[in-house]
Design an enzyme around this catalytic site. Structure first.
Site, short mmCIF file in Angstrom:
data_model
loop_
_atom_site.label_atom_id
_atom_site.label_comp_id
_atom_site.label_asym_id
_atom_site.label_seq_id
_atom_site.Cartn_x
_atom_site.Cartn_y
_atom_site.Cartn_z
N ASP A 141 -0.21 5.19 0.79
CA ASP A 141 -0.46 6.20 1.83
C ASP A 141 -0.60 5.57 3.21
O ASP A 141 -1.43 4.68 3.42
CB ASP A 141 -1.73 6.99 1.49
CG ASP A 141 -1.59 7.78 0.21
OD1 ASP A 141 -1.13 8.92 0.27
OD2 ASP A 141 -1.92 7.24 -0.86
N ASP A 189 -2.15 -0.39 5.75
CA ASP A 189 -2.44 0.28 7.02
C ASP A 189 -3.91 0.57 7.28
O ASP A 189 -4.32 0.71 8.43
CB ASP A 189 -1.68 1.62 7.08
CG ASP A 189 -2.33 2.69 6.20
OD1 ASP A 189 -2.45 2.46 4.97
OD2 ASP A 189 -2.72 3.73 6.74
N ASP A 219 0.86 -1.18 0.00
CA ASP A 219 0.00 0.00 0.00
C ASP A 219 0.90 1.24 0.00
O ASP A 219 2.09 1.16 0.33
CB ASP A 219 -0.90 -0.04 1.24
CG ASP A 219 -1.71 1.22 1.41
OD1 ASP A 219 -2.39 1.62 0.45
OD2 ASP A 219 -1.64 1.82 2.50
#
Length: 273
Positions: free
Chosen positions: A41, A219, A39
């Site tokens: 961001d 996240d 991922d």
């Protein structure tokens, strides 16, 4: 960041508590068997007040390029951002990627998508959703084509009003094939029927990813769909900033992820920190 020297972590899902991240040296011998999925961001890059303010720290592109070579091309970015937006952030580098929460996929380092799984959002629906940004001057509107995001990091007091207005619009359009994705100070609306997980499943059907064991780091709430499918591929998943359910371990912050990848790219040296 917590880690383990257990070199058997690649090969079967971990059975230990979600506190373990394998030491880079233990993964190096397995890189020809692994697909590294990341991922962006909040995982590779630190979150910023606005989506346009994120930046790629020194050394990250170098580490990603080295891992791309070490895995024979089996490294991909998995993001809610569009492929075009990903390329702007990492320019001049171009990476394999799943973009738009699974709406787009690119297998190699070329500029074009290899597969597009969803049409753009309806223009009238976008117009109505975009008007929500007028609720507060701190709400930022991001049009990703396949989805529309309302960022309220600069206007946290508007969170409730944003979701209430989105719910009202959905109630007025019960037949609209859309899905609401809550995230970190963002409310995103996209077409239903595709997710990061569906994008990863498609990615894993193609070379050089096919037959490898995925190693995914994410996240946010939208990454949970990918966490859930890692056992299907005998893969491993790791969360960032929180101990998500079902993962094999976690990193405290994006800086820890970048340090881990840098050590992995260097052949696992200096893995004691």
């Amino acid at each position: 960041m917590m880690k383990s020297d257990n070199s058997d972590l690649i090969g079967s899902p971990a059975s230990e508590p979600a506190e373990i991240v394998p030491a880079p040296a233990s993964l190096v011998p397995h890189l020809r068997e692994v697909a590294i999925l990341l991922d962006i961001d909040g995982t590779l890059l630190d979150l910023a007040p606005t989506p346009r303010e994120v930046w790629v720290p020194p050394g990250l592109a170098e580490a990603l390029n080295a891992l791309l070579q070490r895995t024979s091309g089996a490294l991909a970015l998995v993001s809610g951002r569009s492929l075009n937006d990903i390329d702007l952030i990492f320019a001049p580098e171009v990476y394999p990627a799943v973009g738009g929460h699974g709406a787009e996929m690119r297998l190699g380092g070329g500029g074009e998508a290899d597969a597009i799984k969803a049409p753009p959002l309806d223009k009238e629906l976008k117009r109505r959703l975009a008007a929500i940004a007028k609720l507060s001057p701190g709400i930022l509107l991001e049009d990703k084509g396949y989805s529309l995001a309302l960022h309220y990091r600069l206007a946290p007091q508007a969170e409730k009003a944003i979701y209430e207005e989105v719910s009202r619009i959905r109630a007025e359009l019960p037949g609209a094939p859309i899905e609401v994705l809550p995230g970190k100070c963002v409310c995103e609306i996209k077409h239903a029927g595709f997710t990061k997980a569906s994008g990863v499943r498609e990615l894993m059907r193609h070379a050089p990813f096919k037959g490898r064991k995925p190693f995914f780091i994410g996240d946010d709430v939208t990454d949970e769909t990918v966490f859930a499918i890692m056992p299907d591929f005998a893969g491993l998943s790791f969360s960032v900033g929180r101990r998500a359910l079902g993962v094999d371990g976690h990193f405290d912050a994006p800086d820890d992820v970048r340090a881990f990848l840098a050590r992995l790219a260097d052949g696992g040296t200096n893995s004691s920190t």
